[in-house]
Scaffold this active site. Structure first.
Site, short mmCIF file in Angstrom:
data_model
loop_
_atom_site.label_atom_id
_atom_site.label_comp_id
_atom_site.label_asym_id
_atom_site.label_seq_id
_atom_site.Cartn_x
_atom_site.Cartn_y
_atom_site.Cartn_z
CG ASP A 7 -0.37 0.24 2.52
OD1 ASP A 7 0.87 0.35 2.61
OD2 ASP A 7 -1.12 0.34 3.51
CB CYS A 64 0.66 -2.49 4.76
SG CYS A 64 0.46 -3.62 6.15
N GLY A 65 2.07 -0.59 6.38
CA GLY A 65 2.73 0.11 7.47
C GLY A 65 3.25 -0.84 8.53
N GLY A 67 2.49 -4.51 8.30
CA GLY A 67 2.46 -5.90 7.82
C GLY A 67 1.26 -6.67 8.33
N GLY A 69 -2.26 -5.69 8.52
CA GLY A 69 -3.46 -5.67 7.68
C GLY A 69 -3.30 -6.54 6.44
CG ASN A 98 4.38 -21.19 10.61
OD1 ASN A 98 5.27 -20.43 10.94
ND2 ASN A 98 3.69 -21.89 11.50
CE LYS A 135 3.46 -29.52 14.78
NZ LYS A 135 4.45 -29.18 15.83
C1 RB5 Z 1 -2.87 2.29 6.39
O1 RB5 Z 1 -4.02 1.86 5.77
C2 RB5 Z 1 -2.32 1.25 7.35
O2 RB5 Z 1 -3.38 0.76 8.11
C3 RB5 Z 1 -1.65 0.10 6.60
O3 RB5 Z 1 -0.48 0.56 5.97
C4 RB5 Z 1 -1.25 -1.08 7.44
O4 RB5 Z 1 -0.34 -0.74 8.43
C5 RB5 Z 1 -2.37 -1.90 7.95
O5 RB5 Z 1 -2.22 -2.86 8.68
#
Ligand code: RB5
Length: 158
Positions: A7, A64-65, A67, A69, A98, A135
């Site tokens: 993102d 993402c910010g 990891g 989400g 895993n 597992k």
């Molecule tokens: C921004 O949407 C932020 O929530 C995203 O980069 C991330 O960190 C989500 O887990």
């Protein structure tokens, strides 16, 4: 083929990882995003996860910010094992223990040097099978139970 996605918060690190992977000799499929314009991370996560599910990429990396989400979203796609990792040890174990075909990274948590070391550790690791396979297959069975679109339970790895 390694799928790469991010993102807006992960854009800078994704670009760095793209160069690293290419220099490392990997073929990269970049699913974007391609700028710092805000995008919703689940849209990118599902694109990479679906490509992995379809066998179009062998592995995927999502940034993402945090990891978090990205991992939560990617794990909604049946058959996907996405692990948020923070260092080379968690990355190695995500593969060895895993059988994660996707790792997720937080650009706000790890710098580019550490991120490259994480990716290298994950790329050179192999699933160890044995008790870990039992597992992992239990998780696949859970997916069958709770997810109508999960497809067949694969025994002994993907
Ligand atoms: C921004 O949407 C932020 O929530 C995203 O980069 C991330 O960190 C989500 O887990």
């Amino acid at each position: 083929m390694i799928g790469l996605g991010c993102d807006h918060n992960g854009f800078g690190l994704k670009q760095r990882l793209h160069s690293f992977l290419t220099e490392y000799g990997e073929e990269v499929w970049d699913f974007g995003t391609f700028s710092r314009e805000p995008v919703d991370y689940p849209d990118v996560a599902v694109a990479v996860a679906e490509a992995a599910r379809a066998g179009l990429i062998e592995r995927g990396i999502l940034v993402c910010g945090t990891g978090l989400g990205m991992a939560i979203a990617a794990n909604k796609v049946p058959g996907i094992f996405a692990a948020p990792v923070v260092d080379p040890d968690t990355a190695r174990l995500a593969c060895m223990s895993n059988d994660a075909q996707i790792i997720t990274l937080g650009a706000n948590l790890v710098g580019p040097g550490l991120a490259c070391a994480i990716v290298e550790a994950w790329l050179t690791a192999k699933f160890r099978g044995g008790r870990s396979a039992r597992k992992v297959n239990r998780i696949r069975t859970l997916e069958q139970r709770y997810c109508r679109d999960a497809g067949p339970v694969l025994l002994g790895g993907r």
